[in-house]
Design a protein around this motif. Structure first.
Motif, mmCIF file in Angstrom:
data_model
loop_
_atom_site.group_PDB
_atom_site.id
_atom_site.type_symbol
_atom_site.label_atom_id
_atom_site.label_comp_id
_atom_site.label_asym_id
_atom_site.label_seq_id
_atom_site.Cartn_x
_atom_site.Cartn_y
_atom_site.Cartn_z
ATOM 1 N N ILE A 1 -25.318 25.944 -11.441
ATOM 2 C CA ILE A 1 -25.320 24.780 -12.696
ATOM 3 C C ILE A 1 -26.458 25.125 -13.416
ATOM 4 O O ILE A 1 -26.348 24.248 -14.498
ATOM 5 C CB ILE A 1 -25.171 23.412 -12.124
ATOM 6 N N GLY A 2 -27.527 25.662 -13.353
ATOM 7 C CA GLY A 2 -28.289 25.858 -14.207
ATOM 8 C C GLY A 2 -29.652 24.650 -14.397
ATOM 9 O O GLY A 2 -29.974 24.417 -15.345
ATOM 10 N N ALA A 3 -29.536 23.794 -13.271
ATOM 11 C CA ALA A 3 -30.497 22.631 -13.317
ATOM 12 C C ALA A 3 -31.968 22.949 -12.572
ATOM 13 O O ALA A 3 -31.689 23.949 -11.722
ATOM 14 C CB ALA A 3 -29.815 21.281 -13.044
ATOM 15 N N THR A 4 -32.645 22.169 -12.565
ATOM 16 C CA THR A 4 -34.127 22.284 -11.896
ATOM 17 C C THR A 4 -33.594 22.007 -10.324
ATOM 18 O O THR A 4 -32.757 21.124 -10.035
ATOM 19 C CB THR A 4 -35.253 21.451 -12.142
ATOM 20 N N GLN A 5 -34.517 22.390 -9.489
ATOM 21 C CA GLN A 5 -34.164 22.218 -7.861
ATOM 22 C C GLN A 5 -34.176 20.671 -7.747
ATOM 23 O O GLN A 5 -33.689 19.963 -6.932
ATOM 24 C CB GLN A 5 -34.958 22.993 -7.157
ATOM 25 N N ALA A 6 -35.490 20.216 -8.444
ATOM 26 C CA ALA A 6 -35.638 18.777 -8.098
ATOM 27 C C ALA A 6 -34.639 17.880 -8.474
ATOM 28 O O ALA A 6 -34.145 16.835 -7.691
ATOM 29 C CB ALA A 6 -37.093 18.414 -8.791
ATOM 30 N N ASN A 7 -34.053 18.177 -9.422
ATOM 31 C CA ASN A 7 -32.915 17.369 -10.210
ATOM 32 C C ASN A 7 -31.641 17.479 -9.514
ATOM 33 O O ASN A 7 -31.037 16.474 -8.900
ATOM 34 C CB ASN A 7 -32.574 17.855 -11.486
ATOM 35 N N VAL A 8 -31.500 18.684 -8.823
ATOM 36 C CA VAL A 8 -30.217 18.911 -7.949
ATOM 37 C C VAL A 8 -30.452 18.279 -6.853
ATOM 38 O O VAL A 8 -29.428 17.729 -6.262
ATOM 39 C CB VAL A 8 -30.014 20.632 -7.971
ATOM 40 N N SER A 9 -31.626 18.293 -6.169
ATOM 41 C CA SER A 9 -31.840 17.680 -4.722
ATOM 42 C C SER A 9 -31.664 16.261 -4.960
ATOM 43 O O SER A 9 -31.189 15.675 -4.072
ATOM 44 C CB SER A 9 -33.156 18.136 -4.297
ATOM 45 N N ARG A 10 -32.295 15.668 -5.926
ATOM 46 C CA ARG A 10 -32.073 14.218 -6.149
ATOM 47 C C ARG A 10 -30.329 14.036 -6.217
ATOM 48 O O ARG A 10 -29.896 12.868 -5.663
ATOM 49 C CB ARG A 10 -32.685 13.737 -7.338
ATOM 50 N N GLN A 11 -29.819 14.620 -7.133
ATOM 51 C CA GLN A 11 -28.395 14.493 -7.096
ATOM 52 C C GLN A 11 -27.642 14.553 -5.885
ATOM 53 O O GLN A 11 -26.864 13.720 -5.524
ATOM 54 C CB GLN A 11 -27.642 15.056 -8.406
ATOM 55 N N LEU A 12 -27.780 15.561 -5.094
ATOM 56 C CA LEU A 12 -27.304 15.940 -3.986
ATOM 57 C C LEU A 12 -27.390 14.746 -2.834
ATOM 58 O O LEU A 12 -26.527 14.176 -2.138
ATOM 59 C CB LEU A 12 -27.683 17.159 -3.497
ATOM 60 N N ASN A 13 -28.910 14.208 -2.868
ATOM 61 C CA ASN A 13 -29.027 13.151 -1.931
ATOM 62 C C ASN A 13 -28.051 12.050 -2.368
ATOM 63 O O ASN A 13 -27.767 11.179 -1.383
ATOM 64 C CB ASN A 13 -30.571 12.777 -2.187
ATOM 65 N N MET A 14 -28.107 11.558 -3.770
ATOM 66 C CA MET A 14 -27.247 10.304 -4.050
ATOM 67 C C MET A 14 -25.705 10.553 -3.431
ATOM 68 O O MET A 14 -25.209 9.694 -3.074
ATOM 69 C CB MET A 14 -27.170 10.205 -5.527
ATOM 70 N N LEU A 15 -25.174 11.852 -3.654
ATOM 71 C CA LEU A 15 -23.970 12.053 -3.289
ATOM 72 C C LEU A 15 -23.677 12.042 -1.958
ATOM 73 O O LEU A 15 -22.656 11.620 -1.340
ATOM 74 C CB LEU A 15 -23.348 13.422 -3.944
ATOM 75 N N TYR A 16 -24.764 12.560 -0.958
ATOM 76 C CA TYR A 16 -24.817 12.558 0.147
ATOM 77 C C TYR A 16 -24.756 10.996 0.663
ATOM 78 O O TYR A 16 -24.101 10.503 1.917
ATOM 79 C CB TYR A 16 -26.125 13.225 0.774
ATOM 80 N N ARG A 17 -25.758 10.119 0.385
ATOM 81 C CA ARG A 17 -25.855 8.695 0.523
ATOM 82 C C ARG A 17 -24.321 8.086 0.252
ATOM 83 O O ARG A 17 -24.091 6.941 1.045
ATOM 84 C CB ARG A 17 -26.917 8.077 0.065
ATOM 85 N N ALA A 18 -23.707 8.365 -0.474
ATOM 86 C CA ALA A 18 -22.462 7.782 -0.799
ATOM 87 C C ALA A 18 -21.190 8.410 -0.193
ATOM 88 O O ALA A 18 -20.241 7.998 -0.195
ATOM 89 C CB ALA A 18 -22.239 8.100 -2.449
ATOM 90 N N ARG A 19 -21.776 9.189 0.844
ATOM 91 C CA ARG A 19 -20.655 9.929 1.691
ATOM 92 C C ARG A 19 -19.519 10.807 1.124
ATOM 93 O O ARG A 19 -18.710 10.901 1.692
ATOM 94 C CB ARG A 19 -20.191 8.825 2.680
ATOM 95 N N ILE A 20 -20.049 11.136 -0.098
ATOM 96 C CA ILE A 20 -18.954 12.294 -0.825
ATOM 97 C C ILE A 20 -19.296 13.507 -0.254
ATOM 98 O O ILE A 20 -18.297 14.398 -0.121
ATOM 99 C CB ILE A 20 -19.270 12.200 -2.407
ATOM 100 N N LEU A 21 -20.569 13.486 0.204
ATOM 101 C CA LEU A 21 -21.091 15.057 0.619
ATOM 102 C C LEU A 21 -21.411 15.091 2.021
ATOM 103 O O LEU A 21 -21.975 13.887 2.400
ATOM 104 C CB LEU A 21 -22.287 15.760 -0.252
ATOM 105 N N GLY A 22 -21.477 16.087 2.519
ATOM 106 C CA GLY A 22 -22.006 16.130 3.943
ATOM 107 C C GLY A 22 -22.850 17.472 3.923
ATOM 108 O O GLY A 22 -22.952 18.046 2.894
ATOM 109 N N ARG A 23 -23.913 17.267 4.780
ATOM 110 C CA ARG A 23 -24.924 18.611 4.948
ATOM 111 C C ARG A 23 -25.253 19.114 6.288
ATOM 112 O O ARG A 23 -25.091 18.309 7.171
ATOM 113 C CB ARG A 23 -26.204 17.994 4.034
ATOM 114 N N ARG A 24 -25.942 20.149 6.436
ATOM 115 C CA ARG A 24 -26.437 20.676 7.821
ATOM 116 C C ARG A 24 -27.473 21.635 7.163
ATOM 117 O O ARG A 24 -27.451 22.256 6.289
ATOM 118 C CB ARG A 24 -25.214 21.476 8.433
ATOM 119 N N LYS A 25 -28.325 21.710 8.342
ATOM 120 C CA LYS A 25 -29.759 22.444 8.174
ATOM 121 C C LYS A 25 -29.444 23.752 9.137
ATOM 122 O O LYS A 25 -29.158 23.508 10.135
ATOM 123 C CB LYS A 25 -30.880 21.510 8.375
#
Length: 113
Positions: free
Chosen positions: A41-65
């Motif tokens: 998407i061509g955005a900064t890692q900090a911005n993407v991480s922030r947006q991913l976290n918001m989508l994760y907290r809203a339960r739209i996304l899942g994640r695994r490490k």
């Protein structure tokens, strides 16, 4: 009903940010790492991480490490169906407005030529 309307409003506010929509689009074909999403998407890692976290907290996304990598995936298929419907409609509107805009420009240019 006020509580329902408040939740709906919050949901649409979450989807109103273009970077979050780009992230969802990048994840439509499957799980991806944060770095891959950043590249897509061509955005900064900090911005993407922030947006991913918001989508994760809203339960739209899942994640695994896995080791040092964090992989994100779409959990809420209803959100994707809604986004696809709206994006299809908006793409058609953009296509039609461009067609109308080109016709107007061509008409204007033809009048002077």
């Amino acid at each position: 009903m006020s509580e329902v309307f408040e939740e709906v409003s919050n949901y649409f506010a979450l989807l109103s940010e273009p970077t979050r929509l780009k992230i969802l689009h990048a994840l439509c074909n499957g799980e991806r790492t944060v770095g891959a999403i950043v590249g897509d998407i061509g955005a900064t890692q900090a911005n993407v991480s922030r947006q991913l976290n918001m989508l994760y907290r809203a339960r739209i996304l899942g994640r695994r490490k896995e080791g040092a990598q964090v992989y994100y995936r779409i959990e809420d298929q209803n959100t994707i169906a809604l986004c696809r419907t709206v994006c299809s409609q908006m793409a058609e509107k953009v296509k039609n407005s461009r067609r109308m805009g080109q016709g107007a420009i061509q008409g204007f240019m033809g009048a002077d030529a």
